[in-house]
Motif scaffolding. Structure first.
Motif, mmCIF file in Angstrom:
data_model
loop_
_atom_site.group_PDB
_atom_site.id
_atom_site.type_symbol
_atom_site.label_atom_id
_atom_site.label_comp_id
_atom_site.label_asym_id
_atom_site.label_seq_id
_atom_site.Cartn_x
_atom_site.Cartn_y
_atom_site.Cartn_z
ATOM 1 N N HIS A 9 13.043 2.355 -0.180
ATOM 2 C CA HIS A 9 13.082 3.475 0.446
ATOM 3 C C HIS A 9 14.506 3.959 0.448
ATOM 4 O O HIS A 9 15.093 3.283 0.321
ATOM 5 C CB HIS A 9 12.717 3.217 2.053
ATOM 6 C CG HIS A 9 13.007 4.290 3.067
ATOM 7 N ND1 HIS A 9 11.927 5.404 3.112
ATOM 8 C CD2 HIS A 9 13.768 4.833 3.691
ATOM 9 C CE1 HIS A 9 12.234 5.985 3.926
ATOM 10 N NE2 HIS A 9 13.570 5.911 4.294
ATOM 11 N N PHE A 11 16.910 6.845 2.125
ATOM 12 C CA PHE A 11 17.257 7.589 3.260
ATOM 13 C C PHE A 11 17.443 9.093 3.191
ATOM 14 O O PHE A 11 18.050 9.396 1.914
ATOM 15 C CB PHE A 11 18.208 7.117 4.235
ATOM 16 C CG PHE A 11 17.832 5.687 4.860
ATOM 17 C CD1 PHE A 11 16.778 5.209 5.493
ATOM 18 C CD2 PHE A 11 18.356 4.451 4.246
ATOM 19 C CE1 PHE A 11 16.526 3.989 6.119
ATOM 20 C CE2 PHE A 11 18.145 3.327 4.589
ATOM 21 C CZ PHE A 11 17.221 3.269 5.553
ATOM 22 N N LYS A 12 17.000 10.086 3.896
ATOM 23 C CA LYS A 12 17.533 11.527 3.964
ATOM 24 C C LYS A 12 18.758 11.676 4.041
ATOM 25 O O LYS A 12 19.405 12.582 3.069
ATOM 26 C CB LYS A 12 16.750 12.133 5.126
ATOM 27 C CG LYS A 12 15.243 12.194 4.767
ATOM 28 C CD LYS A 12 14.485 12.994 6.015
ATOM 29 C CE LYS A 12 13.202 12.976 5.818
ATOM 30 N NZ LYS A 12 12.485 12.932 7.180
ATOM 31 N N GLU A 14 20.956 10.025 2.559
ATOM 32 C CA GLU A 14 21.514 9.700 1.096
ATOM 33 C C GLU A 14 21.115 10.851 0.127
ATOM 34 O O GLU A 14 21.134 10.778 -1.123
ATOM 35 C CB GLU A 14 20.908 8.419 0.593
ATOM 36 C CG GLU A 14 21.200 7.114 1.406
ATOM 37 C CD GLU A 14 20.470 5.917 0.800
ATOM 38 O OE1 GLU A 14 21.302 4.955 0.700
ATOM 39 O OE2 GLU A 14 19.175 5.697 0.959
ATOM 40 N N SER A 15 20.303 11.676 0.441
ATOM 41 C CA SER A 15 19.931 12.875 -0.431
ATOM 42 C C SER A 15 20.691 13.549 -1.302
ATOM 43 O O SER A 15 20.458 14.098 -2.337
ATOM 44 C CB SER A 15 19.051 13.854 0.456
ATOM 45 O OG SER A 15 19.734 14.556 1.083
ATOM 46 N N ASP A 16 22.014 13.605 -0.941
ATOM 47 C CA ASP A 16 22.870 14.424 -1.743
ATOM 48 C C ASP A 16 23.347 13.533 -2.879
ATOM 49 O O ASP A 16 24.297 14.194 -3.761
ATOM 50 C CB ASP A 16 24.086 14.690 -0.974
ATOM 51 C CG ASP A 16 24.966 13.672 -0.133
ATOM 52 O OD1 ASP A 16 24.039 12.594 -0.137
ATOM 53 O OD2 ASP A 16 26.049 13.606 0.204
ATOM 54 N N ASN A 145 27.548 10.030 7.633
ATOM 55 C CA ASN A 145 26.354 9.718 7.330
ATOM 56 C C ASN A 145 25.983 8.849 8.514
ATOM 57 O O ASN A 145 24.772 8.390 8.886
ATOM 58 C CB ASN A 145 26.193 8.902 5.992
ATOM 59 C CG ASN A 145 25.919 9.928 4.928
ATOM 60 O OD1 ASN A 145 25.771 10.958 4.940
ATOM 61 N ND2 ASN A 145 26.362 9.177 3.792
ATOM 62 N N ARG A 148 24.282 11.386 10.990
ATOM 63 C CA ARG A 148 23.152 11.692 10.231
ATOM 64 C C ARG A 148 21.862 10.567 10.255
ATOM 65 O O ARG A 148 20.749 10.895 10.272
ATOM 66 C CB ARG A 148 23.333 12.192 8.858
ATOM 67 C CG ARG A 148 24.326 13.230 8.814
ATOM 68 C CD ARG A 148 24.869 13.619 7.323
ATOM 69 N NE ARG A 148 23.704 13.900 6.330
ATOM 70 C CZ ARG A 148 23.713 13.968 4.818
ATOM 71 N NH1 ARG A 148 25.100 13.686 4.442
ATOM 72 N NH2 ARG A 148 22.852 14.232 4.388
ATOM 73 N N GLU A 152 18.315 10.442 11.625
ATOM 74 C CA GLU A 152 16.920 10.358 10.951
ATOM 75 C C GLU A 152 16.176 9.345 11.356
ATOM 76 O O GLU A 152 14.889 9.291 11.372
ATOM 77 C CB GLU A 152 17.552 10.061 9.605
ATOM 78 C CG GLU A 152 16.510 9.619 8.546
ATOM 79 C CD GLU A 152 16.833 9.325 7.237
ATOM 80 O OE1 GLU A 152 16.033 8.763 6.357
ATOM 81 O OE2 GLU A 152 18.078 9.750 6.746
#
Length: 156
Positions: A9, A11-12, A14-16, A145, A148, A152
């Motif tokens: 998975h 995480f959002k 980590e999207s960058d 993060n 964030r 999330e």
């Protein structure tokens, strides 16, 4: 250490960087802690995108899988860097403690002006979410993060 199966998975929060794998995602960090290898960012950047994906998706739950993962990773580091992979000292697996929320997480929540976690909130998180919060609360990790991740995970 908890060797319950953990689904791969990302995480959002980590999207960058997870699309390019420029940083090590939490799922790989968890597996590194599980197999006892310290992978430094200069070593990580020498791996191909395909190899990084392999490290994210390879199983690392049972003793045999952990041994295979470790062997694969050690060989990758050797091939790409010309030196042996660093061993991790025994890991403080605070994410596996379910009797209380670790102090480091509560301190980081206060630092970011977030409401401290209740034990019930902590217990509602899965192992990888708890791992992420512990890692994000420790020094050396980009602090932005942490809040964030709380959002999330539905905590803030």
């Amino acid at each position: 250490m908890n060797i319950l199966a953990i689904e791969t998975h990302f995480f959002k929060f980590e999207s960058d960087f997870v699309d390019t794998f420029r940083c090590i995602p939490m799922i790989v960090r968890y597996k590194l802690d599980t197999c006892g290898i310290k992978l430094k960012l200069p070593e990580w950047v020498k791996l191909s995108v395909e190899e990084k994906e392999q490290l994210a998706y390879l199983p690392c739950h049972t003793e045999a899988e952990i041994a295979d993962y470790r062997e694969y990773l050690e060989e990758l580091v050797r091939q790409r860097t010309g030196h042996e992979a660093s061993q991790l000292p025994p890991v403080d697996a605070a994410w596996d403690v379910v009797s209380e929320v670790p102090d480091e997480i509560q301190q980081k929540a206060l630092e970011w002006e977030c409401t401290p976690l209740t034990l019930d909130q902590w217990l509602q998180l899965n192992t990888l979410q708890r791992f992420a919060l512990v890692k994000l609360s420790r020094s050396g990790h980009e602090g932005k993060n942490f809040p964030r991740a709380l959002r999330e995970f539905g905590i803030q």
